[in-house]
Design a protein around this motif. Sequence first.
Motif, PDB file in Angstrom:
ATOM      1  N   ASP A  19      44.643  27.680  43.931  1.00  0.00           N
ATOM      2  CA  ASP A  19      44.042  28.619  44.902  1.00  0.00           C
ATOM      3  C   ASP A  19      44.107  30.047  44.359  1.00  0.00           C
ATOM      4  O   ASP A  19      44.747  30.903  44.940  1.00  0.00           O
ATOM      5  CB  ASP A  19      44.761  28.521  46.265  1.00  0.00           C
ATOM      6  CG  ASP A  19      46.251  28.862  46.198  1.00  0.00           C
ATOM      7  OD1 ASP A  19      46.855  28.767  45.116  1.00  0.00           O
ATOM      8  OD2 ASP A  19      46.813  29.264  47.243  1.00  0.00           O
ATOM      9  N   PRO A  20      43.439  30.327  43.231  1.00  0.00           N
ATOM     10  CA  PRO A  20      43.667  31.612  42.551  1.00  0.00           C
ATOM     11  C   PRO A  20      43.229  32.824  43.363  1.00  0.00           C
ATOM     12  O   PRO A  20      42.077  32.962  43.696  1.00  0.00           O
ATOM     13  CB  PRO A  20      42.783  31.508  41.284  1.00  0.00           C
ATOM     14  CG  PRO A  20      42.064  30.223  41.335  1.00  0.00           C
ATOM     15  CD  PRO A  20      42.390  29.535  42.612  1.00  0.00           C
ATOM     16  N   GLY A  21      44.148  33.658  43.666  1.00  0.00           N
ATOM     17  CA  GLY A  21      45.568  33.819  43.460  1.00  0.00           C
ATOM     18  C   GLY A  21      45.972  34.414  42.123  1.00  0.00           C
ATOM     19  O   GLY A  21      45.517  33.982  41.081  1.00  0.00           O
ATOM     20  N   ILE A  22      46.812  35.500  42.217  1.00  0.00           N
ATOM     21  CA  ILE A  22      47.216  36.221  41.013  1.00  0.00           C
ATOM     22  C   ILE A  22      48.149  35.378  40.143  1.00  0.00           C
ATOM     23  O   ILE A  22      47.948  35.270  38.930  1.00  0.00           O
ATOM     24  CB  ILE A  22      47.841  37.584  41.381  1.00  0.00           C
ATOM     25  CG1 ILE A  22      46.775  38.472  42.067  1.00  0.00           C
ATOM     26  CG2 ILE A  22      48.401  38.296  40.143  1.00  0.00           C
ATOM     27  CD1 ILE A  22      47.274  39.814  42.589  1.00  0.00           C
ATOM     28  N   VAL A  42      43.303  32.551  49.141  1.00  0.00           N
ATOM     29  CA  VAL A  42      41.963  33.028  49.531  1.00  0.00           C
ATOM     30  C   VAL A  42      41.185  31.843  50.124  1.00  0.00           C
ATOM     31  O   VAL A  42      41.591  30.689  49.925  1.00  0.00           O
ATOM     32  CB  VAL A  42      41.180  33.577  48.295  1.00  0.00           C
ATOM     33  CG1 VAL A  42      41.701  34.921  47.857  1.00  0.00           C
ATOM     34  CG2 VAL A  42      41.195  32.587  47.143  1.00  0.00           C
ATOM     35  N   PRO A  43      40.045  32.096  50.810  1.00  0.00           N
ATOM     36  CA  PRO A  43      39.220  30.961  51.251  1.00  0.00           C
ATOM     37  C   PRO A  43      38.773  30.144  50.035  1.00  0.00           C
ATOM     38  O   PRO A  43      38.641  30.695  48.933  1.00  0.00           O
ATOM     39  CB  PRO A  43      38.008  31.642  51.915  1.00  0.00           C
ATOM     40  CG  PRO A  43      38.448  33.031  52.227  1.00  0.00           C
ATOM     41  CD  PRO A  43      39.491  33.399  51.216  1.00  0.00           C
ATOM     42  N   GLY A  66      41.618  38.092  46.004  1.00  0.00           N
ATOM     43  CA  GLY A  66      42.583  37.152  45.426  1.00  0.00           C
ATOM     44  C   GLY A  66      42.942  37.502  43.997  1.00  0.00           C
ATOM     45  O   GLY A  66      43.726  36.824  43.341  1.00  0.00           O
ATOM     46  N   GLN A  67      42.362  38.580  43.496  1.00  0.00           N
ATOM     47  CA  GLN A  67      42.558  38.981  42.105  1.00  0.00           C
ATOM     48  C   GLN A  67      42.865  40.481  42.039  1.00  0.00           C
ATOM     49  O   GLN A  67      42.299  41.214  41.208  1.00  0.00           O
ATOM     50  CB  GLN A  67      41.322  38.640  41.273  1.00  0.00           C
ATOM     51  CG  GLN A  67      41.103  37.141  41.089  1.00  0.00           C
ATOM     52  CD  GLN A  67      42.138  36.510  40.168  1.00  0.00           C
ATOM     53  OE1 GLN A  67      42.163  36.759  38.961  1.00  0.00           O
ATOM     54  NE2 GLN A  67      43.019  35.696  40.740  1.00  0.00           N
ATOM     55  N   GLY A  68      43.733  40.917  42.934  1.00  0.00           N
ATOM     56  CA  GLY A  68      44.249  42.288  42.875  1.00  0.00           C
ATOM     57  C   GLY A  68      43.211  43.355  43.111  1.00  0.00           C
ATOM     58  O   GLY A  68      43.352  44.469  42.604  1.00  0.00           O
ATOM     59  N   ASN A  69      42.145  43.005  43.872  1.00  0.00           N
ATOM     60  CA  ASN A  69      41.062  43.957  44.175  1.00  0.00           C
ATOM     61  C   ASN A  69      40.364  44.483  42.916  1.00  0.00           C
ATOM     62  O   ASN A  69      39.937  45.629  42.861  1.00  0.00           O
ATOM     63  CB  ASN A  69      41.580  45.138  45.027  1.00  0.00           C
ATOM     64  CG  ASN A  69      41.995  44.682  46.410  1.00  0.00           C
ATOM     65  OD1 ASN A  69      41.445  43.702  46.922  1.00  0.00           O
ATOM     66  ND2 ASN A  69      42.967  45.353  47.005  1.00  0.00           N
ATOM     67  N   LEU A  70      40.234  43.619  41.914  1.00  0.00           N
ATOM     68  CA  LEU A  70      39.478  44.017  40.715  1.00  0.00           C
ATOM     69  C   LEU A  70      37.978  43.851  40.958  1.00  0.00           C
ATOM     70  O   LEU A  70      37.159  44.513  40.325  1.00  0.00           O
ATOM     71  CB  LEU A  70      39.880  43.162  39.510  1.00  0.00           C
ATOM     72  CG  LEU A  70      41.310  43.330  38.986  1.00  0.00           C
ATOM     73  CD1 LEU A  70      41.542  42.389  37.814  1.00  0.00           C
ATOM     74  CD2 LEU A  70      41.581  44.767  38.555  1.00  0.00           C
TER      75      LEU A  70
END
Length: 324
Positions: A8-11, A38-39, A85-89
């Motif tokens: 469930d990526p996710g950092i 995340v969804p 789900g990726q640090g707001n990148l």
Amino acid sequence: MKIIIDTDPGIDDGLAIMLALACPEFDILGLTTIFGNVPVELATENALRLLDLAGRSDIPVSQGAAKSWETPYGGAKSAVHGEDGQGNLFSPTSAQKPLETTAAEFIVSQISKFPNEVTLIALGPLTNLADALKHDPEIQHKVKEVLFMGGNAFCAGNTNPVAEANILADPEAADFVLGHHWPMTMVGLDVTQKTYIPSKLIAELAAIPSAIGNQVFGAYRHYLKFYKEVNQMDGTWIHDSSVFTYLLNKELYRTSEYPILVETADCISRGKTWPSIKDYSFIAGQENPWLGRPKVNICDDVNGKKAVSLLKNRLMNATFPIEK
Ligand code: RIB
Ligand code: CA
């Protein structure tokens, strides 16, 4: 080793996927995605993007469950993992698409195609594994090994005092999975919270140029901030990557074997993984709710420093495309 990664990526999932891709021992048959951090739709996008950045779009992605068996999805954990789900990148989406088959169908098809060869790894709630078992119970006799990051046998939870996030997200599915007689290893908080990666090491790894590294370690900035605010730590625990450090060197881990029940009642210990640590059959007439349950191999201690060195060495020596 043929593996399927359910994620469930996710950092921290991103780091685990990068680590798996860095290890030639692993032949990754596919990623299957699950709701959680995340969804599920976003989990799928993130999985596709990570593979893309690593130059491994040849690895198929199959989308799985959008919610747990019994309850609606509780929403993204944006404080921990960011809105994306990726640090707001908010990196560009991948042009790749997931397979038409569901995660459960993919898991069943691969285990059936390669009997006794597939290692199934879960880094999120156990719903897809439970769905796969429902779809074809025979896979329990054909899988090589099942490992999951989740649960807490002898320590506190991380979502509340008693439960770990992945198990609490779907206790009914987790209990179903842990009730099956397949060779299972639990890599839970008992060991992941003894495996500490300092922010200095994250910075060292981030300095190695690669497209996937930019994504994974860029996202870690958000994760580190969360850990600093909430846990007053100058670093983080490696949760999901611990499954791979275990697989790469089992000698770093101490294990014990007990049947496990997951609390599914709507009470304060919902989602707690309860190992049956003692035989109470000397008490006449008392029911044993664990009776007939399979023993689970529980990682209960680890040489955390060596596990982190292993991760570091593998990532330092990996070759990934520098640009996307
Ligand atoms: O409790 C840790 C787990 O919860 C990890 O899988 C992490 O990605 C989060 O979902
Ligand atoms: Ca995860």
